[in-house]
Write a protein that holds these residues in place. Structure first.
Motif, mmCIF file in Angstrom:
data_model
loop_
_atom_site.group_PDB
_atom_site.id
_atom_site.type_symbol
_atom_site.label_atom_id
_atom_site.label_comp_id
_atom_site.label_asym_id
_atom_site.label_seq_id
_atom_site.Cartn_x
_atom_site.Cartn_y
_atom_site.Cartn_z
ATOM 1 N N ALA A 406 0.463 -0.759 0.186
ATOM 2 C CA ALA A 406 0.121 -0.004 -0.338
ATOM 3 C C ALA A 406 1.143 1.002 0.280
ATOM 4 C CB ALA A 406 -1.255 0.084 1.053
ATOM 5 N N GLY A 407 2.477 1.416 0.725
ATOM 6 C CA GLY A 407 2.916 2.524 0.816
ATOM 7 C C GLY A 407 3.402 2.654 -0.038
ATOM 8 N N ARG A 408 4.243 1.544 -1.146
ATOM 9 C CA ARG A 408 4.898 1.742 -2.152
ATOM 10 C C ARG A 408 3.304 2.591 -3.766
ATOM 11 N NH1 ARG A 408 7.961 -3.659 -3.363
ATOM 12 N NH2 ARG A 408 9.225 -3.152 -2.212
ATOM 13 N N ASN A 409 2.415 1.545 -3.466
ATOM 14 C CA ASN A 409 1.868 1.958 -4.919
ATOM 15 C C ASN A 409 0.566 4.128 -4.116
ATOM 16 O OD1 ASN A 409 1.884 -0.305 -5.432
ATOM 17 N ND2 ASN A 409 0.115 -1.409 -3.978
ATOM 18 N N VAL A 410 0.735 3.914 -2.998
ATOM 19 C CA VAL A 410 0.545 5.748 -2.773
ATOM 20 C C VAL A 410 1.006 6.278 -3.050
ATOM 21 C CG1 VAL A 410 0.638 7.014 -1.026
ATOM 22 C CG2 VAL A 410 -1.467 5.125 -0.483
ATOM 23 N N SER A 411 2.122 5.768 -3.517
ATOM 24 C CA SER A 411 3.483 6.828 -4.180
ATOM 25 C C SER A 411 3.473 7.247 -5.422
ATOM 26 C CB SER A 411 4.810 6.332 -3.634
ATOM 27 O OG SER A 411 5.748 6.733 -4.587
ATOM 28 N N GLU A 412 2.815 5.565 -6.100
ATOM 29 C CA GLU A 412 2.411 5.384 -7.089
ATOM 30 C C GLU A 412 1.779 6.681 -7.644
ATOM 31 O OE1 GLU A 412 3.951 4.431 -10.008
ATOM 32 O OE2 GLU A 412 6.069 4.008 -8.886
ATOM 33 N N TYR A 413 0.722 6.276 -6.972
ATOM 34 C CA TYR A 413 -0.751 7.023 -7.051
ATOM 35 C C TYR A 413 -0.362 8.064 -6.879
ATOM 36 C CZ TYR A 413 -4.536 9.186 -5.834
ATOM 37 O OH TYR A 413 -6.076 10.689 -5.686
ATOM 38 N N ILE A 414 0.703 8.830 -5.965
ATOM 39 C CA ILE A 414 0.237 10.830 -6.040
ATOM 40 C C ILE A 414 1.134 10.855 -7.561
ATOM 41 C CG2 ILE A 414 2.406 12.179 -4.678
ATOM 42 C CD1 ILE A 414 0.746 10.469 -1.729
ATOM 43 N N LYS A 415 2.225 10.327 -7.997
ATOM 44 C CA LYS A 415 2.914 10.654 -9.032
ATOM 45 C C LYS A 415 2.398 11.212 -10.028
ATOM 46 C CE LYS A 415 7.326 8.748 -7.501
ATOM 47 N NZ LYS A 415 7.880 7.774 -7.263
ATOM 48 N N SER A 416 0.845 10.437 -9.833
ATOM 49 C CA SER A 416 0.399 9.989 -11.328
ATOM 50 C C SER A 416 -0.716 11.175 -11.592
ATOM 51 C CB SER A 416 -1.019 8.450 -11.874
ATOM 52 O OG SER A 416 -0.938 8.640 -10.513
ATOM 53 N N MET A 417 -0.501 11.758 -10.027
ATOM 54 C CA MET A 417 -2.302 12.378 -10.575
ATOM 55 C C MET A 417 -1.441 14.526 -10.250
ATOM 56 S SD MET A 417 -4.804 11.434 -9.926
ATOM 57 C CE MET A 417 -5.815 12.363 -8.814
ATOM 58 N N ASP A 418 -2.072 14.691 -10.660
ATOM 59 C CA ASP A 418 -1.218 16.545 -11.222
ATOM 60 C C ASP A 418 -1.596 17.029 -10.174
ATOM 61 O OD1 ASP A 418 -3.179 16.755 -12.987
ATOM 62 O OD2 ASP A 418 -2.018 17.321 -14.559
ATOM 63 N N LYS A 419 -3.489 17.032 -9.801
ATOM 64 C CA LYS A 419 -4.267 18.356 -8.832
ATOM 65 C C LYS A 419 -4.728 17.580 -8.103
ATOM 66 C CE LYS A 419 -6.812 21.583 -10.138
ATOM 67 N NZ LYS A 419 -7.901 22.409 -11.259
ATOM 68 N N PHE A 420 -4.741 17.829 -6.779
ATOM 69 C CA PHE A 420 -5.552 17.442 -5.618
ATOM 70 C C PHE A 420 -6.557 18.358 -4.347
ATOM 71 C CE2 PHE A 420 -1.293 15.266 -6.585
ATOM 72 C CZ PHE A 420 -1.199 14.097 -6.049
ATOM 73 N N PRO A 421 -7.554 18.397 -4.018
ATOM 74 C CA PRO A 421 -8.072 19.177 -3.489
ATOM 75 C C PRO A 421 -8.415 19.533 -2.358
ATOM 76 C CG PRO A 421 -9.436 16.754 -3.261
ATOM 77 C CD PRO A 421 -7.859 16.904 -3.961
ATOM 78 N N SER A 422 -9.242 20.604 -2.305
ATOM 79 C CA SER A 422 -8.607 21.390 -1.157
ATOM 80 C C SER A 422 -9.868 22.199 -0.723
ATOM 81 C CB SER A 422 -8.116 23.143 -1.142
ATOM 82 O OG SER A 422 -8.379 23.983 -2.040
ATOM 83 N N VAL A 423 -9.605 21.964 0.500
ATOM 84 C CA VAL A 423 -11.310 21.799 1.756
ATOM 85 C C VAL A 423 -11.657 23.136 2.120
ATOM 86 C CG1 VAL A 423 -12.613 20.084 0.874
ATOM 87 C CG2 VAL A 423 -11.364 20.248 2.928
ATOM 88 N N SER A 424 -12.483 24.199 2.167
ATOM 89 C CA SER A 424 -12.502 25.003 3.056
ATOM 90 C C SER A 424 -13.014 24.377 4.769
ATOM 91 C CB SER A 424 -13.767 26.299 2.500
ATOM 92 O OG SER A 424 -14.730 25.563 2.692
ATOM 93 N N LYS A 425 -12.920 25.304 5.707
ATOM 94 C CA LYS A 425 -13.157 25.069 6.907
ATOM 95 C C LYS A 425 -14.626 25.553 7.122
ATOM 96 C CE LYS A 425 -11.118 27.961 10.726
ATOM 97 N NZ LYS A 425 -10.998 27.032 12.326
#
Lengths: 595, 104
Positions: A406-425
């Motif tokens: 899972a740790g390895r695959n998370v790293s692959e996933y993050i590398k494959s994505m260029d945008k991540f969401p943000s949420v307001s308080k």
């Protein structure tokens, strides 16, 4: 108010073996990682209790162990043999891609642990290395620290925050201050272990209240096979001080001691023919079969008023005990185990019963441990699939292999994505805070005076109706009762309004997951009209592949469900219909050895 | 003895800034643990009594339940009292959060 705190590439929820290994593995791949634990990082979760704290078995295939230099290893136990053993005894409900990962990567995690300086006590049956769970945790924790993983203890993660179906972080409560924190993250690995806490007699730690599976479902992930609740026979129920200890199980596994009902009878032979008795005494099916017999005896009034059947080592000579201490030298550092051994040496009696031990169902993942929510991963006991309907191989291996991957695959996933969401308080406060603080502001009257009384009722309901043997009447009753408890749960308020270490609030937050997940266990058990693996229905006491060789997948909080075929890679299941006991005999004819 | 007197340190800044002790009477038997005694109080007498319970192994391994009994640190899950009165206090009074719970 929700405080917005540091952000990370990945947050790992849970700090047992799966969580710590996932953190190590993600950090080794260059990620900025935090591990959050409901208790103290490195001393929470079930890992530390593996084999009663003294005899945790970490398995790999015997051939690889032989190649690593273990001369007692069974060379003929190859990866192929092991894979077949697990799939057959999982009653073909395994996702074989996950079983494949388990078998293929076990060697690597064993090798890594040894290279970090760990030494096993001995090797058992040619395939299992024995360690104490805390030694595994300490090795992983040391490694995590060396990789600058951030450890956050006593942070009870309550919810996975998502935005447009993608992970945006986690919400959690600092148990001591009572403050609510949000940490943004690109990905989250859930590694929260099992659901033992929904039964009073269980072999886990107090924090195992099905949190991870509950919050995954709330966040939109699917869960499956929740009916596969495994019980461990011979668990101490009295004296209550030792409740949940499995030392009698370990002793009986090695052939020591005997079990007697209230009439002084050895009862296992009453239920099974000689072939099944042999299986019950000498294979991993002891957990189902001996639990079956113990549960029957207790339910039919042949248990003791102490709450179980009797375990005694009366007549055992001193040398038997010396022999046992020599096998498990670690026991000298386990004060409770030693107290129990001294009782047995003094010919005192213990009372034992089947205890909730492990769930083979849980969060649905693919072969990369991804859930259907983008950025959400799950590893270890909290996820489903590796073992199908019955776990007959090491859960320590499971947590380490899946943490690693899972740790390895998370790293692959993050590398494959260029945008991540943000949420307001403000949206966090609206979406999460209200529900978390709800019981502080309630004015309704409930029939239950506290959350503890709701928990007690739930536990009694689960033991009486969703135990090692189930039927339609008991399961329907349980579902109705849990529905009633959920209604009452919404009316209970907290008498102490201060948020710092508030035991009533902690109970509320636990039950928030556990009540729904108990309903999922009861409902899945009711849906599956057959017996398979650890799921035993006395009204459908047969295996029915034609109708039931499929997973029960729950996809929303209303517990709506669908069916899915298990993933098949190498072994095609035969389609049979036969009695449960005959099916077990047939499975075991197809596997080599008992492991 | 059939009952044990449990003297518990009570304190929480938000709830009541004064420190005091509460006395509870709990049924006793020779194999009861201190943790069972605290659970009894919480379940039957006072659900607001705070003591470490959110993450415990129950088996003397994790060490997270550690408290002071009669001035000495003990593991409540494996400790059985020998006296008819016990005084329970947090491990670190100067770092008390609530009642018997202190931070490390």
């Amino acid at each position: 108010m929700v405080e917005v705190m540091d952000d990370y590439d990945v947050i790992v929820v849970g700090s047992g073996g799966a969580g710590l290994y996932a953190a190590v593995s993600a950090a080794e791949n260059g990620l900025n990682v935090a591990v959050m634990s409901k208790g103290r990082v490195n001393r929470s979760g079930a890992t530390q209790l593996a084999g009663s704290g003294i005899a945790g078995d970490l398995e790999a295939d015997g051939e690889s162990l032989w190649n690593m230099g273990f001369k007692d290893a069974d060379k003929t136990h190859t990866k192929e043999v092991w894979f077949k053993n697990i799939v057959l005894q999982g009653s073909y409900l395994n996702d074989q891609d996950l079983t494949e990962n388990y078998v293929q990567k076990a060697e690597e995690v064993v090798y890594n642990l040894l290279s970090w300086g760990m030494k096993p006590y001995f090797i058992y049956e040619g395939v299992a290395l024995y360690f104490a769970g805390v030694h595994i945790l300490d090795a992983l924790y040391k490694k995590a620290k060396s990789l600058d993983v951030t450890s956050i203890s006593n942070r009870m993660v309550t919810d996975i925050v998502t935005w447009n179906g993608m992970v945006a972080g986690v919400i959690g409560i600092d148990v001591y201050s009572g403050e609510i924190f949000y940490n943004p993250a690109k990905a989250v690995v859930i590694a929260t272990g099992g659901c033992q806490g929904m039964y009073e007699l269980n072999t886990g730690t107090s924090e195992l209240t099905c949190d991870g599976i509950g919050m995954a479902l709330r966040a939109g992930a699917e869960i499956k096979n929740m009916e596969m609740m495994e019980f461990c026979n011979d668990t101490i129920v009295y004296p209550r001080k030792y409740m949940g200890n499995i030392l009698p199980y370990i002793l009986r596994d090695l052939g020591y001691g005997e079990l007697l009902n209230k009439n002084g009878e050895d009862f296992i032979t009453k239920y099974f023919d000689s072939e099944i008795v042999d299986i019950a005494l000498h294979t991993e099916w002891n957990k189902e079969l001996v639990s079956y017999a113990e549960y029957k005896e207790i339910k039919d009034g042949r248990g003791y008023e102490e709450g179980g059947v009797m375990f005694t080592m009366e007549g055992s000579q001193k040398k038997v005990f010396t022999e046992f201490y020599n096998i498990f030298p670690m026991i000298k550092h386990a004060p409770m185990d030693m107290e129990i051994m001294h009782m047995l040496e003094d010919q005192e009696k213990l009372y034992v019963a089947p205890a909730a031990h492990y769930i083979a169902g849980g969060i649905k993942v693919d072969s990369e441990y991804k859930t259907n929510v983008k950025g959400l991963f799950a590893a270890g006991e909290c996820k489903a699939g590796t073992f199908g309907a019955n776990r007959v191989s090491s859960a320590l291996t499971e947590m380490l292999v899946e943490g690693l991957l899972a740790g390895r695959n998370v790293s692959e996933y993050i590398k494959s994505m260029d945008k991540f969401p943000s949420v307001s308080k403000s949206s966090l406060e609206e979406r999460f805070e209200k529900d978390l603080l709800r019981p502080f502001n309630i004015s309704q009257e409930s029939k239950f005076k506290s959350f503890i009384s709701i928990k007690k009722d739930l536990r009694k309901t689960m033991w009486n109706n969703v135990g090692p043997i189930k039927n339609e009447t008991s399961l329907t009753y349980a579902l109705n009762r849990i529905e009633y408890l959920l209604k009452e749960f919404n009316k209970v308020n907290i008498s102490d309004k201060s948020r710092e270490y508030n035991p009533e609030w902690i109970e509320y937050l636990n039950l928030r997951n556990m009540l729904h997940m108990a309903a999922a266990v009861a409902k899945s058990s009711l849906i599956r009209r057959e017996s398979r693996g650890v799921h035993v229905r006395e009204d459908y006491f047969f295996v029915d592949d034609e109708n039931w060789l499929k997973n029960i997948v729950i996809y929303d909080m209303a517990l709506n469900y669908s069916f899915e075929e298990p993933v098949i890679t190498r072994i095609n299941p035969p389609r049979v219909k036969m009695t449960y006991l005959k099916y077990i005999k047939t499975l075991l004819k197809g596997v080599k050895g008992a492991y | 003895m059939e009952k044990i007197k449990v003297v518990c340190f009570r304190y929480n800044e938000t709830r009541n800034p004064k420190q005091y002790y509460d006395v509870f009477e709990v049924p006793f038997h020779e194999k009861i643990s201190v943790l069972e005694i605290l659970n009894y109080i919480s379940e039957n007498i006072d659900p607001t009594l705070a003591y470490p319970k959110h993450s415990l192994c129950f088996q003397g391994i994790c060490g997270e339940c550690t408290l002071k009994m009669n001035g000495k640190p003990v593991l409540p899950c494996i400790e059985t009292p020998k006296e008819p009165i016990i005084i329970m206090e947090p491990l670190k009074k100067d770092k008390v959060v609530k009642d018997l719970v202190s931070t490390r």
